[in-house]
Design an enzyme around this catalytic site. Structure first.
Site, PDB file in Angstrom:
ATOM      1  N   ASP A   1       1.839   6.188   5.660  1.00  0.00           N
ATOM      2  CA  ASP A   1       0.744   5.564   4.915  1.00  0.00           C
ATOM      3  C   ASP A   1       1.240   4.893   3.817  1.00  0.00           C
ATOM      4  O   ASP A   1       0.553   4.007   3.171  1.00  0.00           O
ATOM      5  CB  ASP A   1      -0.698   6.134   4.742  1.00  0.00           C
ATOM      6  CG  ASP A   1      -1.695   5.365   4.902  1.00  0.00           C
ATOM      7  OD1 ASP A   1      -1.733   4.193   5.638  1.00  0.00           O
ATOM      8  OD2 ASP A   1      -2.910   5.472   4.507  1.00  0.00           O
TER       9      ASP A   1
ATOM     10  N   ASP B   1     -11.961   7.266   3.670  1.00  0.00           N
ATOM     11  CA  ASP B   1     -10.718   7.076   4.461  1.00  0.00           C
ATOM     12  C   ASP B   1     -10.608   5.467   4.519  1.00  0.00           C
ATOM     13  O   ASP B   1      -9.287   5.131   4.882  1.00  0.00           O
ATOM     14  CB  ASP B   1     -10.904   7.718   5.863  1.00  0.00           C
ATOM     15  CG  ASP B   1      -9.789   7.667   6.680  1.00  0.00           C
ATOM     16  OD1 ASP B   1      -8.677   7.929   6.068  1.00  0.00           O
ATOM     17  OD2 ASP B   1      -9.615   7.836   7.876  1.00  0.00           O
TER      18      ASP B   1
ATOM     19  N   LYS C   1       0.779  -1.222  -0.027  1.00  0.00           N
ATOM     20  CA  LYS C   1      -0.154  -0.008   0.011  1.00  0.00           C
ATOM     21  C   LYS C   1       0.842   1.183   0.155  1.00  0.00           C
ATOM     22  O   LYS C   1       1.440   1.593   1.048  1.00  0.00           O
ATOM     23  CB  LYS C   1      -0.858  -0.064   1.384  1.00  0.00           C
ATOM     24  CG  LYS C   1      -1.633   1.434   1.402  1.00  0.00           C
ATOM     25  CD  LYS C   1      -2.671   1.229   2.786  1.00  0.00           C
ATOM     26  CE  LYS C   1      -3.161   2.852   3.026  1.00  0.00           C
ATOM     27  NZ  LYS C   1      -3.886   2.818   4.209  1.00  0.00           N
TER      28      LYS C   1
ATOM     29  N   ARG D   1      -7.573  -0.629   1.115  1.00  0.00           N
ATOM     30  CA  ARG D   1      -8.225  -1.547   0.605  1.00  0.00           C
ATOM     31  C   ARG D   1      -8.626  -1.313  -0.947  1.00  0.00           C
ATOM     32  O   ARG D   1      -8.697  -2.218  -1.808  1.00  0.00           O
ATOM     33  CB  ARG D   1      -9.554  -2.159   1.281  1.00  0.00           C
ATOM     34  CG  ARG D   1     -10.705  -1.035   1.547  1.00  0.00           C
ATOM     35  CD  ARG D   1     -11.468  -1.683   2.426  1.00  0.00           C
ATOM     36  NE  ARG D   1     -11.186  -1.079   3.718  1.00  0.00           N
ATOM     37  CZ  ARG D   1     -11.683  -0.933   5.179  1.00  0.00           C
ATOM     38  NH1 ARG D   1     -12.616  -1.793   5.150  1.00  0.00           N
ATOM     39  NH2 ARG D   1     -11.101  -0.867   6.058  1.00  0.00           N
TER      40      ARG D   1
ATOM     41  N   LYS E   1      -9.983  13.117   7.893  1.00  0.00           N
ATOM     42  CA  LYS E   1      -9.391  12.864   9.320  1.00  0.00           C
ATOM     43  C   LYS E   1      -9.229  14.027  10.149  1.00  0.00           C
ATOM     44  O   LYS E   1      -9.126  15.079   9.771  1.00  0.00           O
ATOM     45  CB  LYS E   1      -8.013  12.177   9.210  1.00  0.00           C
ATOM     46  CG  LYS E   1      -7.769  10.654   8.590  1.00  0.00           C
ATOM     47  CD  LYS E   1      -6.645  10.257   8.666  1.00  0.00           C
ATOM     48  CE  LYS E   1      -6.420   8.842   7.985  1.00  0.00           C
ATOM     49  NZ  LYS E   1      -7.206   7.718   8.789  1.00  0.00           N
TER      50      LYS E   1
ATOM     51  N   GLU F   1      -9.467   3.775   2.268  1.00  0.00           N
ATOM     52  CA  GLU F   1      -8.978   3.858   0.791  1.00  0.00           C
ATOM     53  C   GLU F   1      -7.899   2.583   0.497  1.00  0.00           C
ATOM     54  O   GLU F   1      -7.614   2.294  -0.816  1.00  0.00           O
ATOM     55  CB  GLU F   1      -8.072   5.202   0.771  1.00  0.00           C
ATOM     56  CG  GLU F   1      -6.892   5.631   1.009  1.00  0.00           C
ATOM     57  CD  GLU F   1      -6.577   5.289   2.523  1.00  0.00           C
ATOM     58  OE1 GLU F   1      -7.750   5.583   3.297  1.00  0.00           O
ATOM     59  OE2 GLU F   1      -5.322   5.086   2.764  1.00  0.00           O
TER      60      GLU F   1
ATOM     61  N   ASP G   1      -2.276  10.327   3.497  1.00  0.00           N
ATOM     62  CA  ASP G   1      -3.792   9.817   3.737  1.00  0.00           C
ATOM     63  C   ASP G   1      -4.506  11.004   4.805  1.00  0.00           C
ATOM     64  O   ASP G   1      -4.240  11.088   6.008  1.00  0.00           O
ATOM     65  CB  ASP G   1      -3.794   8.722   4.623  1.00  0.00           C
ATOM     66  CG  ASP G   1      -5.208   8.048   4.583  1.00  0.00           C
ATOM     67  OD1 ASP G   1      -6.144   8.977   4.150  1.00  0.00           O
ATOM     68  OD2 ASP G   1      -5.514   7.134   5.432  1.00  0.00           O
TER      69      ASP G   1
HETATM   70  N1  BES Z   1      -3.989   4.784   6.994  1.00  0.00           N
HETATM   71  C1  BES Z   1      -5.240   4.328   7.784  1.00  0.00           C
HETATM   72  C2  BES Z   1      -4.952   3.555   8.787  1.00  0.00           C
HETATM   73  C3  BES Z   1      -4.094   3.724   9.958  1.00  0.00           C
HETATM   74  C4  BES Z   1      -4.321   4.491  11.043  1.00  0.00           C
HETATM   75  C5  BES Z   1      -2.722   3.473   9.776  1.00  0.00           C
HETATM   76  C6  BES Z   1      -3.499   4.856  12.047  1.00  0.00           C
HETATM   77  C7  BES Z   1      -1.636   3.895  10.839  1.00  0.00           C
HETATM   78  C8  BES Z   1      -2.295   4.369  12.025  1.00  0.00           C
HETATM   79  C9  BES Z   1      -6.374   3.793   6.853  1.00  0.00           C
HETATM   80  O1  BES Z   1      -6.454   4.264   5.510  1.00  0.00           O
HETATM   81  C10 BES Z   1      -7.511   4.371   7.585  1.00  0.00           C
HETATM   82  O2  BES Z   1      -7.820   5.556   7.549  1.00  0.00           O
HETATM   83  N2  BES Z   1      -8.497   3.600   7.893  1.00  0.00           N
HETATM   84  C11 BES Z   1      -9.590   3.710   8.623  1.00  0.00           C
HETATM   85  C12 BES Z   1     -10.538   2.792   8.236  1.00  0.00           C
HETATM   86  C13 BES Z   1     -12.122   3.095   8.566  1.00  0.00           C
HETATM   87  C14 BES Z   1     -12.288   4.476   8.017  1.00  0.00           C
HETATM   88  C15 BES Z   1     -13.001   1.767   8.282  1.00  0.00           C
HETATM   89  C16 BES Z   1      -9.375   3.621  10.369  1.00  0.00           C
HETATM   90  O3  BES Z   1      -8.423   2.848  10.566  1.00  0.00           O
HETATM   91  O4  BES Z   1     -10.040   4.514  10.892  1.00  0.00           O
HETATM   92 ZN    ZN Z   2      -4.639   4.801   4.811  1.00  0.00          ZN
HETATM   93 MN    MN Z   3      -7.489   6.209   5.411  1.00  0.00          MN
END
Ligand code: BES
Ligand code: ZN
Ligand code: MN
Length: 534
Positions: free
Chosen positions: A324, A383, A301, A387, A313, A385, A306
């Site tokens: 990310d 967010d 990824k 996947r 966020k 993204e 992000d």
């Molecule tokens: N890049 C983030 C995940 C992440 C969070 C990595 C904290 C490192 C530290 C990912 O793209 C994300 O935002 N995931 C969301 C998914 C949710 C919207 C289903 C999350 O984990 O809140």
């Molecule tokens: Zn992300």
């Molecule tokens: Mn994200």
């Protein structure tokens, strides 16, 4: 279907700000310590610093004992006086140790003798690496591989020691202007010899060489991770791949936005739509096997920043989202390790790179896109993204008729909640592959833990408007993310590493960790050994 027309992409390309020149921050040129293996008695080592060890109870390792005898008890006397700090990893520099050829001797406290396990070994070596990195010594000899570690061979100790000593002095250097066409490094190359008192065999030599190669892979992974998002954007990752391919002799293909559209990667493209730095899809081909064997495919990824997109966020610690792309960075790192070691395997490294931004043409919550597989996705949260990028990469991977596919992603915050910063989350559709990866994590102290992917979880991805949604809700967030990916990985053995917690650290230790390059490298080395045994 949300679509990225060529006209809109051209319009944006011409209006976009000039991108940061990648060359200003070229991280591929890094001076890393050279680790070698020598058969030598500690007393005979002609070196600037000789590193020897003593346990907290005062007992000396064989090399320390030899120095103690030749110097009429200098080491044991100072331990008795309490001059060696009782904390494991602390050390004291000694001058004029009679009988030793070395200019100085670094005596290291190994801590408790009875609890000396893998982790204690790693901690002591890390401490030594930090001490050495802050000093000015160019030539160092280390005897610590002579410690018995419960259940571990000499080869294991040497590989670990080599990796940690090469990696332990890592520091992210602020970029320097080029001088006379060359980047000036303030660092001096350091030579670290690991001393043993037995015959140097091919296996032991390989252990040391592989440890150093893993450290070099980790350094690249950390450098890419630590770069700011305004420099390390999708185009920068593509340039880095090309440079790396040239340096290490593997093939690199970069698909631009239009190429991705032609392949139908509308899920991946939906992530980078609103960024001035268009998506890139990077494919690296390392061919080390003599025959046309099935390749192992790594997929990273590569979200270079992000923001969350329209599902923006919150601001706190948002700078951490430059990390990310650490999954992508670990693919680069593993490619480097493998190429350095010239492993006899075929390896494909895929990086799906995009910047997730809000904007006038950004993907909206509720948008529906068609993935390369033909499955449609309702994007309920922009967010989620990672996947969306990875699913098209997993479909693309099918064309290589892979032996197995491993994706690596900072995918979910939920994984950080479940496993913290200590352990990566592992998901797999194949038990043997999962066990193999877990084992490699344990071997390298870069551990992962397997998480479930029971069918029951798939229900959380139901959508009224598409084949699935990209959002599984809060319960079991990292599991439903993996379940989403599993739908695109049905035609091969597949594993997914969620490294959201392990790839970088915040706070005072802010920085990329280089994980899971040790785990991945170990896996690839073991596969190479298996292949040459056949
Ligand atoms: N890049 C983030 C995940 C992440 C969070 C990595 C904290 C490192 C530290 C990912 O793209 C994300 O935002 N995931 C969301 C998914 C949710 C919207 C289903 C999350 O984990 O809140
Ligand atoms: Zn992300
Ligand atoms: Mn994200």
């Amino acid at each position: 279907m949300a679509n990225d027309t060529e006209a809109s992409s051209r319009a944006r390309e011409s209006s976009s700000a000039p991108s940061a020149k990648p060359i200003d921050y070229l991280v591929l040129e890094r001076v890393s310590p050279q680790i070698s293996l020598k058969r030598s008695a500690a007393l005979d080592a002609l070196t600037d610093v000789l590193v020897v060890g003593a346990f907290a109870d005062g007992s000396l390792l064989p090399s320390a004992q030899a120095l103690d005898s030749s110097s009429k008890g200098k080491l044991s006397a100072l331990i008795k006086r309490g001059d060696l700090d009782p904390k494991a990893g602390s050390s004291i520099m000694l001058f004029d140790v009679k009988g030793a050829q070395a200019q100085r001797v670094l005596l290291v406290n190994l801590g408790a003798r009875d609890k000396f396990n893998d982790i204690a070994f790693a901690n002591v070596l890390n401490a030594v690496a930090t001490t050495l990195a802050s000093g000015s010594s160019v030539n160092v000899a280390v005897t610590l591989a002579e410690i018995d570690v419960a259940g571990r061979s000499l080869a294991w100790r040497l590989q670990q020691a080599s990796r940690i000593l090469a990696d332990g002095g890592y520091r992210f250097d602020a970029p320097k202007e080029k001088q006379n066409g060359k980047h000036k490094s303030e660092r001096r190359a350091r030579n670290i010899a690991l001393l043993i008192d037995e015959e140097v065999t091919k296996d032991l030599e390989f252990a040391v060489r592989s440890g150093q190669a893993i450290a070099e892979g980790m350094a690249l992974t950390k450098d890419l991770g630590n770069l700011p998002g305004n420099v390390c954007h999708p185009g920068y990752l593509a340039d880095s791949a090309r440079e790396l391919g040239k340096e290490l002799g593997f093939g690199v293909e970069v698909l631009e936005r239009a190429d991705m559209a032609k392949l139908g990667m509308y899920s991946a493209l939906s992530v980078g739509r609103a960024s001035d730095e268009p998506c890139r899809f990077i494919v690296m081909h390392y061919r080390g096997a003599e025959h046309e064997g099935k390749p192992i495919v790594l997929v990273g990824k590569g979200v270079t920043f992000d923001t969350g997109g329209i599902s923006l966020k919150p601001g706190e610690d948002l700078d951490m989202m430059k990390y990310d792309m650490c999954g992508a960075a670990s693919v680069f790192g593993a490619m480097k390790t493998v190429a350095r070691l010239e492993l006899p395997i075929n390896l494909v490294g895929i990086v799906a790179a995009a910047e997730n931004m809000p904007g006038g043409n950004a993907t909206r919550p509720g948008d529906v896109v068609k993935s390369m597989s033909g499955l449609t996705i309702e994007i309920l949260n922009t967010d989620a993204e990672g996947r969306l990028l990875l699913c098209d990469a997993l479909t693309y991977a099918e064309r290589f008729n892979p032996d197995c596919v491993i994706d690596i992603a900072t995918l979910t915050g939920a994984c950080v909640i479940a496993l913290g910063t200590q352990t990566s989350g592992l998901f797999a559709n194949d038990d043997a592959l999962a066990d193999e990866l877990l084992q490699c994590g344990t071997e390298t102290c870069d551990r992962a833990w397997r998480m479930p992917m029971f069918d029951e979880y798939q229900d959380q991805l139901k959508s009224n408007f598409a084949d699935m949604s990209n959002l599984g809700g809060r319960p079991a967030g990292s599991v439903t993310a993996a379940c989403f990916l599993s739908r695109f990985a049905q035609n091969y053995r597949w594993a997914h590493l969620d490294i959201a917690g392990t790839a970088s650290l915040g706070g005072d230790a802010k920085g990329a960790t280089g994980r899971p390059v040790p785990l991945l490298s170990e896996f690839l080395i073991k596969r190479a050994e298996r292949a040459s045994a056949e």
